[in-house]
Design a protein around this motif. Structure first.
Motif, PDB file in Angstrom:
ATOM      1  N   PHE A  37       0.859  -1.178   0.000  1.00  0.00           N
ATOM      2  CA  PHE A  37       0.000   0.000   0.000  1.00  0.00           C
ATOM      3  C   PHE A  37       0.896   1.229   0.000  1.00  0.00           C
ATOM      4  CE2 PHE A  37      -3.971  -2.187   0.969  1.00  0.00           C
ATOM      5  CZ  PHE A  37      -3.499  -3.393   1.440  1.00  0.00           C
ATOM      6  N   ARG A  38       0.321   2.345  -0.363  1.00  0.00           N
ATOM      7  CA  ARG A  38       1.072   3.594  -0.297  1.00  0.00           C
ATOM      8  C   ARG A  38       0.169   4.722   0.151  1.00  0.00           C
ATOM      9  NH1 ARG A  38       2.191   4.816  -6.769  1.00  0.00           N
ATOM     10  NH2 ARG A  38       0.018   5.270  -7.347  1.00  0.00           N
ATOM     11  N   GLN A  39       0.794   5.721   0.747  1.00  0.00           N
ATOM     12  CA  GLN A  39       0.046   6.893   1.185  1.00  0.00           C
ATOM     13  C   GLN A  39       0.844   8.138   0.874  1.00  0.00           C
ATOM     14  OE1 GLN A  39      -1.323   6.779   5.267  1.00  0.00           O
ATOM     15  NE2 GLN A  39      -2.942   8.226   4.809  1.00  0.00           N
ATOM     16  N   ALA A  40       0.285   8.949  -0.002  1.00  0.00           N
ATOM     17  CA  ALA A  40       0.892  10.218  -0.354  1.00  0.00           C
ATOM     18  C   ALA A  40       0.393  11.293   0.609  1.00  0.00           C
ATOM     19  CB  ALA A  40       0.554  10.581  -1.790  1.00  0.00           C
ATOM     20  N   PRO A  41       1.130  12.378   0.765  1.00  0.00           N
ATOM     21  CA  PRO A  41       0.690  13.440   1.676  1.00  0.00           C
ATOM     22  C   PRO A  41      -0.695  13.948   1.316  1.00  0.00           C
ATOM     23  CG  PRO A  41       2.951  13.800   1.001  1.00  0.00           C
ATOM     24  CD  PRO A  41       2.440  12.662   0.174  1.00  0.00           C
ATOM     25  N   GLY A  42      -1.551  14.003   2.304  1.00  0.00           N
ATOM     26  CA  GLY A  42      -2.888  14.517   2.089  1.00  0.00           C
ATOM     27  C   GLY A  42      -3.846  13.578   1.407  1.00  0.00           C
ATOM     28  N   LYS A  43      -3.408  12.352   1.159  1.00  0.00           N
ATOM     29  CA  LYS A  43      -4.263  11.388   0.465  1.00  0.00           C
ATOM     30  C   LYS A  43      -4.494  10.159   1.333  1.00  0.00           C
ATOM     31  CE  LYS A  43      -3.125  12.726  -4.257  1.00  0.00           C
ATOM     32  NZ  LYS A  43      -2.725  12.248  -5.608  1.00  0.00           N
ATOM     33  N   GLU A  44      -5.523   9.420   0.981  1.00  0.00           N
ATOM     34  CA  GLU A  44      -5.811   8.184   1.699  1.00  0.00           C
ATOM     35  C   GLU A  44      -4.826   7.089   1.286  1.00  0.00           C
ATOM     36  OE1 GLU A  44     -10.647   8.709   2.364  1.00  0.00           O
ATOM     37  OE2 GLU A  44      -9.857   7.064   1.146  1.00  0.00           O
ATOM     38  N   ARG A  45      -4.658   6.131   2.166  1.00  0.00           N
ATOM     39  CA  ARG A  45      -3.819   4.997   1.846  1.00  0.00           C
ATOM     40  C   ARG A  45      -4.508   4.157   0.770  1.00  0.00           C
ATOM     41  NH1 ARG A  45      -0.893   2.011   6.790  1.00  0.00           N
ATOM     42  NH2 ARG A  45      -0.581   4.238   7.171  1.00  0.00           N
ATOM     43  N   GLU A  46      -3.733   3.742  -0.222  1.00  0.00           N
ATOM     44  CA  GLU A  46      -4.294   2.963  -1.307  1.00  0.00           C
ATOM     45  C   GLU A  46      -3.454   1.714  -1.556  1.00  0.00           C
ATOM     46  OE1 GLU A  46      -4.127   4.831  -5.153  1.00  0.00           O
ATOM     47  OE2 GLU A  46      -2.030   5.415  -4.925  1.00  0.00           O
ATOM     48  N   GLY A  47      -4.125   0.662  -1.983  1.00  0.00           N
ATOM     49  CA  GLY A  47      -3.429  -0.564  -2.307  1.00  0.00           C
ATOM     50  C   GLY A  47      -2.845  -0.500  -3.703  1.00  0.00           C
ATOM     51  N   VAL A  48      -1.651  -1.045  -3.876  1.00  0.00           N
ATOM     52  CA  VAL A  48      -1.032  -1.054  -5.195  1.00  0.00           C
ATOM     53  C   VAL A  48      -0.781  -2.465  -5.726  1.00  0.00           C
ATOM     54  CG1 VAL A  48      -0.010   1.231  -5.004  1.00  0.00           C
ATOM     55  CG2 VAL A  48       1.297  -0.747  -4.205  1.00  0.00           C
ATOM     56  N   ALA A  49      -0.474  -3.414  -4.851  1.00  0.00           N
ATOM     57  CA  ALA A  49      -0.172  -4.775  -5.318  1.00  0.00           C
ATOM     58  C   ALA A  49      -0.335  -5.745  -4.158  1.00  0.00           C
ATOM     59  CB  ALA A  49       1.250  -4.856  -5.863  1.00  0.00           C
ATOM     60  N   CYS A  50      -0.687  -6.976  -4.495  1.00  0.00           N
ATOM     61  CA  CYS A  50      -0.771  -8.007  -3.454  1.00  0.00           C
ATOM     62  C   CYS A  50      -0.379  -9.352  -4.061  1.00  0.00           C
ATOM     63  CB  CYS A  50      -2.153  -8.080  -2.828  1.00  0.00           C
ATOM     64  SG  CYS A  50      -3.499  -8.205  -4.009  1.00  0.00           S
ATOM     65  N   ILE A  51       0.105 -10.232  -3.186  1.00  0.00           N
ATOM     66  CA  ILE A  51       0.586 -11.522  -3.641  1.00  0.00           C
ATOM     67  C   ILE A  51       0.142 -12.599  -2.671  1.00  0.00           C
ATOM     68  CG2 ILE A  51       2.835 -11.188  -2.500  1.00  0.00           C
ATOM     69  CD1 ILE A  51       4.052 -12.754  -4.924  1.00  0.00           C
ATOM     70  N   LEU A  86       9.428   5.197 -12.635  1.00  0.00           N
ATOM     71  CA  LEU A  86       8.792   5.955 -11.550  1.00  0.00           C
ATOM     72  C   LEU A  86       8.317   7.316 -12.029  1.00  0.00           C
ATOM     73  CD1 LEU A  86      11.130   4.795  -8.745  1.00  0.00           C
ATOM     74  CD2 LEU A  86       8.663   5.052  -8.422  1.00  0.00           C
ATOM     75  N   GLU A  87       7.161   7.696 -11.510  1.00  0.00           N
ATOM     76  CA  GLU A  87       6.548   8.983 -11.811  1.00  0.00           C
ATOM     77  C   GLU A  87       6.453   9.803 -10.531  1.00  0.00           C
ATOM     78  OE1 GLU A  87       2.755   7.766 -13.289  1.00  0.00           O
ATOM     79  OE2 GLU A  87       3.570   6.873 -15.128  1.00  0.00           O
ATOM     80  N   ARG A  88       6.383  11.113 -10.680  1.00  0.00           N
ATOM     81  CA  ARG A  88       6.280  11.970  -9.499  1.00  0.00           C
ATOM     82  C   ARG A  88       5.073  11.585  -8.633  1.00  0.00           C
ATOM     83  NH1 ARG A  88       8.733  15.314 -13.215  1.00  0.00           N
ATOM     84  NH2 ARG A  88      10.540  16.456 -12.415  1.00  0.00           N
ATOM     85  N   GLU A  89       4.042  11.112  -9.292  1.00  0.00           N
ATOM     86  CA  GLU A  89       2.830  10.730  -8.568  1.00  0.00           C
ATOM     87  C   GLU A  89       3.017   9.472  -7.716  1.00  0.00           C
ATOM     88  OE1 GLU A  89       2.128  13.471 -11.639  1.00  0.00           O
ATOM     89  OE2 GLU A  89       2.989  11.452 -11.836  1.00  0.00           O
ATOM     90  N   ASP A  90       4.147   8.793  -7.885  1.00  0.00           N
ATOM     91  CA  ASP A  90       4.436   7.616  -7.067  1.00  0.00           C
ATOM     92  C   ASP A  90       5.040   7.997  -5.716  1.00  0.00           C
ATOM     93  OD1 ASP A  90       5.559   5.984 -10.064  1.00  0.00           O
ATOM     94  OD2 ASP A  90       3.621   5.735  -9.045  1.00  0.00           O
ATOM     95  N   THR A  91       5.329   9.276  -5.529  1.00  0.00           N
ATOM     96  CA  THR A  91       5.885   9.725  -4.262  1.00  0.00           C
ATOM     97  C   THR A  91       4.897   9.443  -3.131  1.00  0.00           C
ATOM     98  OG1 THR A  91       7.247  11.446  -5.275  1.00  0.00           O
ATOM     99  CG2 THR A  91       6.640  11.742  -2.951  1.00  0.00           C
ATOM    100  N   ALA A  92       5.367   8.683  -2.145  1.00  0.00           N
ATOM    101  CA  ALA A  92       4.490   8.263  -1.047  1.00  0.00           C
ATOM    102  C   ALA A  92       5.314   7.447  -0.053  1.00  0.00           C
ATOM    103  CB  ALA A  92       3.328   7.406  -1.569  1.00  0.00           C
ATOM    104  N   VAL A  93       4.712   7.195   1.090  1.00  0.00           N
ATOM    105  CA  VAL A  93       5.245   6.184   2.002  1.00  0.00           C
ATOM    106  C   VAL A  93       4.624   4.852   1.594  1.00  0.00           C
ATOM    107  CG1 VAL A  93       5.445   5.404   4.385  1.00  0.00           C
ATOM    108  CG2 VAL A  93       5.507   7.856   3.858  1.00  0.00           C
TER     109      VAL A  93
END
Length: 129
Positions: A37-51, A86-93
């Motif tokens: 999962f990732r969370q960008a500043p000011g945004k909700e945590r979102e899932g990106v991949a699972c295995i 990588l894109e700037r929009e990928d910036t997140a924890v």
């Protein structure tokens, strides 16, 4: 108690690549299904991949398909997230989390954060020139 630790984040230029690692220990199984999962500043945590922990079936968010690859390592209890172009929009924890033991792994593995009780502390990914 299950413990997860992420590593591999950093500062990278647009178009670059990173490989994030998630190691876990202390649980009752060696084969947890893992979500990234990732969370960008000011945004909700979102899932990106699972295995899947049983057969390594993978699912991805539409926004990262073709650029993100999740895999399991040869070593037990290790999962990787390869991020290319990588894109700037990928910036997140970026966080890894273990699907609650006994939960069925399905194509909706990224839909419900509540299905994941145990989380790592996160690793920062910053995409900037």
């Amino acid at each position: 108690q299950l413990r997860l630790v992420e590593s591999g984040g950093g500062l990278v230029q647009p178009g670059g690549s990173l490989r994030l690692s998630c190691s876990y220990s202390g649980g009752i199984s060696d084969n947890y299904s893992i979500g990234w999962f990732r969370q960008a500043p000011g945004k909700e945590r979102e899932g990106v991949a699972c295995i899947s922990g049983s057969d390594a079936t993978t699912y991805y968010a539409d926004s990262v398909k073709g650029r993100f690859t999740v895999s399991r390592g040869n070593a037990k209890n290790m999962v990787f997230l390869q991020i290319n172009n990588l894109e700037r929009e990928d910036t997140a924890v970026y966080y890894c989390a273990a699907l609650n033991f006994g939960f069925l792994f399905t194509s909706k593995c990224l839909s419900f954060l509540g299905d994941y009780k145990d989380w790592g502390q996160g690793t920062q990914v910053t995409v900037s020139s």
